[in-house]
Design an enzyme around this catalytic site. Structure first.
Site, PDB file in Angstrom:
ATOM      1  N   ILE A  43       0.828  -1.199   0.000  1.00 56.01           N
ATOM      2  CA  ILE A  43       0.000   0.000   0.000  1.00 56.01           C
ATOM      3  C   ILE A  43       0.865   1.253   0.000  1.00 56.01           C
ATOM      4  CG2 ILE A  43      -1.786   1.284   1.232  1.00 56.01           C
ATOM      5  CD1 ILE A  43      -2.776  -1.317   0.021  1.00 56.01           C
ATOM      6  N   GLY A  47      -6.060  -2.247   9.038  1.00 54.43           N
ATOM      7  CA  GLY A  47      -5.587  -3.263   9.957  1.00 54.43           C
ATOM      8  C   GLY A  47      -5.674  -2.834  11.405  1.00 54.43           C
ATOM      9  N   SER A  50     -10.583  -1.167   5.619  1.00 53.78           N
ATOM     10  CA  SER A  50      -9.949  -2.161   4.762  1.00 53.78           C
ATOM     11  C   SER A  50     -10.496  -2.117   3.340  1.00 53.78           C
ATOM     12  CB  SER A  50     -10.159  -3.563   5.337  1.00 53.78           C
ATOM     13  OG  SER A  50     -11.516  -3.964   5.168  1.00 53.78           O
ATOM     14  N   CYS A  51      -9.822  -2.818   2.467  1.00 49.12           N
ATOM     15  CA  CYS A  51     -10.220  -2.854   1.057  1.00 49.12           C
ATOM     16  C   CYS A  51     -11.665  -3.330   0.891  1.00 49.12           C
ATOM     17  CB  CYS A  51      -9.271  -3.740   0.267  1.00 49.12           C
ATOM     18  SG  CYS A  51      -9.018  -5.393   0.953  1.00 49.12           S
ATOM     19  N   ASN A  52     -12.012  -4.442   1.520  1.00 50.38           N
ATOM     20  CA  ASN A  52     -13.363  -4.970   1.372  1.00 50.38           C
ATOM     21  C   ASN A  52     -14.395  -4.060   2.010  1.00 50.38           C
ATOM     22  OD1 ASN A  52     -13.109  -7.469  -0.104  1.00 50.38           O
ATOM     23  ND2 ASN A  52     -12.033  -8.307   1.652  1.00 50.38           N
ATOM     24  N   ARG A  81      -8.752 -13.251  -1.775  1.00 50.09           N
ATOM     25  CA  ARG A  81      -7.513 -13.833  -2.276  1.00 50.09           C
ATOM     26  C   ARG A  81      -6.702 -14.341  -1.076  1.00 50.09           C
ATOM     27  NH1 ARG A  81      -5.264 -11.346   0.999  1.00 50.09           N
ATOM     28  NH2 ARG A  81      -4.118  -9.382   0.908  1.00 50.09           N
ATOM     29  N   GLY A 133     -18.642  -6.525   7.826  1.00 52.99           N
ATOM     30  CA  GLY A 133     -19.940  -5.905   8.081  1.00 52.99           C
ATOM     31  C   GLY A 133     -19.905  -4.965   9.271  1.00 52.99           C
ATOM     32  N   HIS A 182     -10.248  -9.605  -4.651  1.00 51.59           N
ATOM     33  CA  HIS A 182     -11.370 -10.236  -3.962  1.00 51.59           C
ATOM     34  C   HIS A 182     -12.624 -10.124  -4.825  1.00 51.59           C
ATOM     35  CE1 HIS A 182      -8.708  -9.971  -0.570  1.00 51.59           C
ATOM     36  NE2 HIS A 182      -8.907  -8.688  -0.344  1.00 51.59           N
TER      37      HIS A 182
END
Length: 363
Positions: free
Chosen positions: A14, A112, A141-143, A170, A197, A222
């Protein structure tokens, strides 16, 4: 107006992307990056004329012994900047909170870190204003970023009652696949809901969302699969319209041959994206289906890059250089070259097309 002086602490997956993005911004100056590595990874920074600082005294000695030109210590770097983007591993990042505060430097952390540790979580389109002037924030986070972008767009349009999603993650980043990862298996996460969530609700507290997740034996990106309960019956065009009104969602089509995660990654390379990065959420337009008050959709998350534009916007919010979220988002997106359609010549067809039907392949 003086450019915002920025440091990046951690020059990994990142961090190197954030450093490049800072250099692309018309209102920012990258003063330098800090790290503990002394191998090829940090040497690429010096090759790009980026000043390199040692994050620890031990790292300073190792870097100099390896021939890396060290500009100084992390303390020296923090004394020159207005803001730092911390992209170090989570076990390290949490220990830096007090250091940045003592230096009087605004700090952007990554997903994180726990929300409670930083006290604020950030996605630009959802809560930019709440980050203005804060000491620190945490880009989720990314998701989670993708969830807030996509479900947040429908929530903003008052179309979303609740969302239930399955995430296929991934196993590891491509550059670290030699260090370990899943092979020939899928590993479900040990709890439902998975953390994404609840994490999304640190940004949008009233979002009704439950996620389930698994790691799979691949290294690139992902994928998400969502079943959405709408607040009322709606048309497919209305749902697409709400998604198109939001930033950082790009539409892809199986009808164009973008039928799998790897095809979109290849498209990014063909578009000349740096490192093949995709900052947008790639949503399959011709798969999205709406039946009455229910909607179903799937999209792709390029985990190595999606949080980069959010980190840039977070810097502006913390230092207060731009107080309006949409203005910062537009500036970031223009500088990076983000878009809503990866294949613009096909826009007219894409807007009017019906959902694709599966075509049997020859055996």
């Amino acid at each position: 107006m003086r450019a915002t002086r920025v440091a990046v602490n951690g020059y990994g997956v990142i961090g190197k992307r954030v450093a490049d993005a800072v250099r692309a911004m018309p209102d920012m100056e990258l003063v330098g990056v800090a790290d503990v590595a002394s191998d090829w990874r940090i040497r690429t920074a010096t090759g790009h004329d980026i000043a390199v600082y040692a994050a620890t005294e031990q790292a300073d000695g190792a870097m100099r012994a390896a021939g890396v030109a060290v500009a100084g210590s992390l303390h020296d770097l923090l004394g020159q900047v207005d803001a730092v983007v911390d992209t170090t591993p989570k076990a390290v990042a949490a220990t830096n909170v007090g250091r940045y505060r003592d230096a009087g430097v605004k700090a952007v952390f990554q997903g994180g870190e726990a929300h409670a540790t930083i006290g604020h979580s950030f996605v630009a389109q959802a809560n930019y204003a709440t980050a203005l002037g804060r000491e620190a924030t945490r880009v989720v986070s990314c998701n989670t970023t993708s969830i807030v972008r996509v479900l947040g767009a429908l929530h903003e349009a008052e179309l979303l009652a609740r969302g239930r999603g399955v995430l296929i993650r991934r196993a590891t980043d491509p550059g670290e696949s030699h260090l370990g990862g899943l092979m020939n298996t899928v590993m479900p996460e040990a709890s439902i809901p998975s953390h994404q969530g609840p994490d999304a609700r640190t940004v949008l507290p009233d979002l009704d969302v439950v996620t389930m997740a698994a790691k799979a034996a691949h290294t690139q990106t992902h994928s998400h699969f969502w079943s959405l309960q709408l607040t009322r019956p709606a048309s497919r065009e209305e749902v697409l319209g709400a998604l198109r009104a939001a930033p950082r969602i790009a539409f892809i089509r199986m009808a164009d041959g973008l039928v799998a995660l790897n095809t979109t990654v290849e498209l990014m390379r063909d578009l000349g994206r740096p490192r093949g990065d995709m900052w947008e959420v790639a949503l399959w337009e011709d798969v999205l289906n709406v039946e009455g008050d229910e909607a179903y959709l799937t999209y792709q998350v390029y985990n190595e890059a999606i949080v980069v534009p959010e980190s840039i916007d977070a810097v502006r919010a913390l230092v207060g250089s731009i107080t309006d979220g949409p203005t910062s988002i537009a500036m970031t997106d223009a500088a990076l070259g983000m878009r809503q359609e990866f294949l613009p010549a096909l826009q007219a067809r894409a807007h009017d097309a019906e959902p694709a039907r599966a075509v049997p392949r020859p055996s």
